[in-house]
Design an enzyme around this catalytic site. Sequence first.
Site, short mmCIF file in Angstrom:
data_model
loop_
_atom_site.label_atom_id
_atom_site.label_comp_id
_atom_site.label_asym_id
_atom_site.label_seq_id
_atom_site.Cartn_x
_atom_site.Cartn_y
_atom_site.Cartn_z
N GLN A 1 -6.38 -9.32 -2.46
CA GLN A 1 -5.41 -8.28 -2.77
C GLN A 1 -6.07 -6.97 -3.19
O GLN A 1 -7.25 -6.93 -3.57
CB GLN A 1 -4.48 -8.76 -3.89
CG GLN A 1 -3.42 -9.74 -3.44
CD GLN A 1 -2.33 -9.89 -4.47
OE1 GLN A 1 -2.32 -10.84 -5.22
NE2 GLN A 1 -1.41 -8.92 -4.51
N HIS A 2 -5.26 -5.91 -3.14
CA HIS A 2 -5.55 -4.60 -3.75
C HIS A 2 -6.60 -3.75 -3.05
O HIS A 2 -6.78 -2.59 -3.41
CB HIS A 2 -5.97 -4.75 -5.22
CG HIS A 2 -5.14 -5.68 -6.03
ND1 HIS A 2 -3.78 -5.59 -6.09
CD2 HIS A 2 -5.49 -6.75 -6.81
CE1 HIS A 2 -3.31 -6.54 -6.89
NE2 HIS A 2 -4.32 -7.26 -7.32
N ASP B 1 -3.76 -13.16 -1.10
CA ASP B 1 -4.29 -14.50 -1.32
C ASP B 1 -3.54 -15.25 -2.42
O ASP B 1 -3.36 -16.47 -2.32
CB ASP B 1 -5.79 -14.47 -1.59
CG ASP B 1 -6.19 -13.53 -2.71
OD1 ASP B 1 -5.32 -12.88 -3.32
OD2 ASP B 1 -7.42 -13.42 -2.95
#
Length: 511
Positions: A84-85, A244
């Site tokens: 992520q991110h 995820d």
Amino acid sequence: MSRVFLGIDSGTQSTKTVLVDGGTGAVVASQSAAYRFVPSDEPGCREQHPADWVAAAESTMAGVLASSGIDRRAIAGIGISGQQHGFVPLDEGGQVIRPAKLWCDTTSAAECHTIISRLGGLDRTIQVLGNGVPAGFTASKILWLKEHEPDHYARLSTVLLPHDYLAYWLTGNAVMEWGDASGTALMDVRTRTWSAEAMAAIDPALSAMLPELADSRTPAGRVRATLAASWGIGPDVIVTGSGDNMMAAIGTGNVRPCIVTVSLGTSGTACACADHPVVDPKGEVAAFCDATGRWLPLVCTMNVTVATEMVRRLFGWSHEAMSQAAASVATGSDGLLLVPFFEGERTPNVPDGTGVWLGVRDRTWDAAHMARAAMEGATLGLNYGLNRLRQLGVHPIEIRLTGGGSRSAVWRQITADIFGCPVVCPTNEEGAAYGAALHAMWVWHREQRDGVSIEEITSRFVTLDQTTRAEPAPGARGLYQELQGVFDSAARGLSGTFSSHRLLLDRPTSV
């Protein structure tokens, strides 16, 4: 002919791909490929080349298809799980402008403060977004690019997340779905819409750079005809995906209330399924959306096996030897406590933190005590966040463990004792990759309109390894609650300490 589904988990250190039989849920084949960070001497910098993710996905897909011997025309869907991110910047031609900044990159901490300030402070930010803006989230990375690399920012046309970029490679479509997008600090998680205020805090023109927000329960598209032909798969293979954490929740059967998934990986997470947004007014719990149309309140710590691996390497142990050493020490490590903020920390928010040992004396300063204290400290850090989830109404009756740390029996018992809740591992260790395949299976069934629910799929296919189950030991809970108080006090104190320390480091000096 049974349909089969591919699940790709594109992580921080490697990509794993699994091939799952849609009739039995069995993993037919799996492959993994590793890659590294882009070398950097800048503290807190963690970047990767998105081309490495594509190469790893393509090679592992080829590996599972070759080793399984299946009829490739049976493939119905490909699910993607991504770290992520991360910020993947694309130019007008769809080319990557520079390496992606990852979730664990903390170089944009100053930009977090800028965005929060422009939004009117943390309380106002949480009112606008449902989340704060920690250094891991995507928004600050975009502002960092604007302020530090204006030439690159001038070329920016499309913002993608890691799993979105893989979906873009597979389908040619640039889209974001609710789950992963909720970790950008650009989306109002309550309404699942982009926030005009958050975008304006970075650049009023940013709205044109963000893809369409899509329902997580629908495909991102279908595999491009050229790729499908080269791989020998059908022309209607769907592509789905999310972050995820969203896919790990599905892969552990965490699609109904009262189950919590805890990952003991490089970083640590604890997440639950909720039918409504769980917004933390303190900003410590991430109010994410999940990949099933619900919400996924989540806490993340940056140091779990980071801590245990430092100790293991220090003494040259195997993982088994370290577990044996930890098991030889009493509960609570005789007062030795590790606050394991080696990579900084996200929960609590101490981006400039370091590791701190407390309770050091002759009888505790040895290898075995350090081994157990590392496991306990990493777990106390996760429990700091889990306790915050409890305060917000999330009350687990069972915790499902994943990640490398869950393979240690002594660590499983430590988690049960500290969490005060039974813990157990899923039989399938593929985690997010398996969840991605199950998600693709579910979305495919939705397109068939046959009424198969995600709960039905996970109840049927996600099984638990009862030999890994650990129940809280009656005598340990009280001691760990006392130790938790010491940990929490030290962790909160470090936040102010390291903020002051950073100011001293940044202060100009004269010669």
